[in-house]
Scaffold this active site. Structure first.
Site, PDB file in Angstrom:
ATOM      1  CE  LYS A   1      86.378  15.700  23.260  1.00 31.09           C
ATOM      2  NZ  LYS A   1      86.880  16.368  24.469  1.00 31.09           N
TER       3      LYS A   1
ATOM      4  CE1 TYR B   1      85.874  12.859  28.319  1.00 33.06           C
ATOM      5  CE2 TYR B   1      83.616  13.274  27.623  1.00 33.06           C
ATOM      6  CZ  TYR B   1      84.972  13.248  27.361  1.00 33.06           C
ATOM      7  OH  TYR B   1      85.436  13.621  26.117  1.00 33.06           O
TER       8      TYR B   1
ATOM      9  CG  ASN C   1      89.440  18.794  23.631  1.00 31.17           C
ATOM     10  OD1 ASN C   1      88.372  18.261  23.345  1.00 31.17           O
ATOM     11  ND2 ASN C   1      90.232  18.333  24.574  1.00 31.17           N
TER      12      ASN C   1
ATOM     13  CG  HIS D   1      87.895  11.151  24.146  1.00 29.47           C
ATOM     14  ND1 HIS D   1      88.446  11.491  25.367  1.00 29.47           N
ATOM     15  CD2 HIS D   1      87.910   9.783  24.087  1.00 29.47           C
ATOM     16  CE1 HIS D   1      88.753  10.373  26.023  1.00 29.47           C
ATOM     17  NE2 HIS D   1      88.447   9.327  25.264  1.00 29.47           N
TER      18      HIS D   1
ATOM     19  CD  GLU E   1      88.224   6.108  26.585  1.00 29.48           C
ATOM     20  OE1 GLU E   1      88.693   6.253  25.440  1.00 29.48           O
ATOM     21  OE2 GLU E   1      88.472   6.897  27.529  1.00 29.48           O
TER      22      GLU E   1
HETATM   23  P1  CMP Z   1      89.094  14.796  26.573  1.00 30.77           P
HETATM   24  O1  CMP Z   1      90.410  14.384  26.012  1.00 30.77           O
HETATM   25  O2  CMP Z   1      87.877  14.276  25.901  1.00 30.77           O
HETATM   26  O3  CMP Z   1      89.054  14.401  28.123  1.00 30.77           O
HETATM   27  C1  CMP Z   1      88.358  15.129  29.093  1.00 30.77           C
HETATM   28  C2  CMP Z   1      87.743  16.373  28.527  1.00 30.77           C
HETATM   29  O4  CMP Z   1      87.394  17.341  29.482  1.00 30.77           O
HETATM   30  C3  CMP Z   1      88.777  17.105  27.657  1.00 30.77           C
HETATM   31  O5  CMP Z   1      89.030  16.384  26.505  1.00 30.77           O
HETATM   32  C4  CMP Z   1      88.108  18.445  27.492  1.00 30.77           C
HETATM   33  O6  CMP Z   1      87.093  18.438  26.511  1.00 30.77           O
HETATM   34  C5  CMP Z   1      87.486  18.631  28.877  1.00 30.77           C
HETATM   35  N1  CMP Z   1      88.318  19.448  29.754  1.00 30.77           N
HETATM   36  C6  CMP Z   1      89.529  19.152  30.235  1.00 30.77           C
HETATM   37  N2  CMP Z   1      89.965  20.144  31.065  1.00 30.77           N
HETATM   38  C7  CMP Z   1      88.981  21.061  31.082  1.00 30.77           C
HETATM   39  C8  CMP Z   1      88.814  22.298  31.761  1.00 30.77           C
HETATM   40  N3  CMP Z   1      89.762  22.781  32.573  1.00 30.77           N
HETATM   41  N4  CMP Z   1      87.676  22.973  31.569  1.00 30.77           N
HETATM   42  C9  CMP Z   1      86.711  22.485  30.745  1.00 30.77           C
HETATM   43  N5  CMP Z   1      86.807  21.312  30.080  1.00 30.77           N
HETATM   44  C10 CMP Z   1      87.937  20.609  30.254  1.00 30.77           C
END
Ligand code: CMP
Length: 149
Positions: free
Chosen positions: A9, A49, A112, A115, A126
């Site tokens: 990311k 998403y 984070n 993904h 995906e």
């Molecule tokens: P990812 O595994 O890419 O899947 C969905 C993404 O949404 C997650 O990682 C985070 O980057 C984001 N995400 C999930 N929960 C939250 C939250 N509570 N607030 C903001 N971003 C979130």
């Protein structure tokens, strides 16, 4: 053998952590079968998403994912989907166990770092969303016979 899609990311890109994280996947023995740098189209990210469309963070998440180039890749290995998710750790870096990628490098739920697909159906969808079939390469590496018996 299973395939999973990962996305480095914008936070991983801006923090210049791609090499260190990719090394962990290589060290584990996972095989890269596709990889490219791209600035994702908003429509592609929105589709990726889509399942989170009703969540309050959906728009911010789509803004974030289109804010900088990302690296999308496909990793292959036995139970690769579960293996990669275990290596990443919990979604929120604050909660992720030490020793996991998010546990070692992150402190946030949106930022984070990587993904990864969460199941066989999502992995297939995906991979199809981000890669053309001809962009995925089948090959073996010299040490493969010492990684999986
Ligand atoms: P990812 O595994 O890419 O899947 C969905 C993404 O949404 C997650 O990682 C985070 O980057 C984001 N995400 C999930 N929960 C939250 C939250 N509570 N607030 C903001 N971003 C979130």
């Amino acid at each position: 053998m299973q395939r999973t899609l990962i996305i480095f990311k914008p936070d991983a890109m801006n923090r210049m952590l791609v090499g260190r994280i990719l090394t962990r996947f290589e060290d584990k023995g996972l095989r890269l079968v596709g990889m490219k740098l791209q600035k994702s189209a908003r429509s592609q990210v929105e589709k990726h998403y889509e399942v989170h469309k009703e969540r309050p963070f959906y728009n911010d998440l789509c803004d974030f994912m289109t804010s900088a180039p990302v690296i999308v890749a496909v990793l292959e290995g036995p139970q690769a989907i579960q293996v990669v998710r275990s290596m990443l750790g919990a979604t929120n870096g604050v909660e992720a166990a030490a020793g996991t990628i998010r546990g070692d490098f992150g402190l946030d739920k949106q930022y984070n770092l990587v993904h990864a697909s969460d199941g066989e159906d999502t992995a297939r969808a995906e991979i199809d969303l981000f890669f053309k079939p001809e962009e995925l390469v089948e090959y073996t590496r010299a040490p493969d016979s010492w990684i999986v018996s």
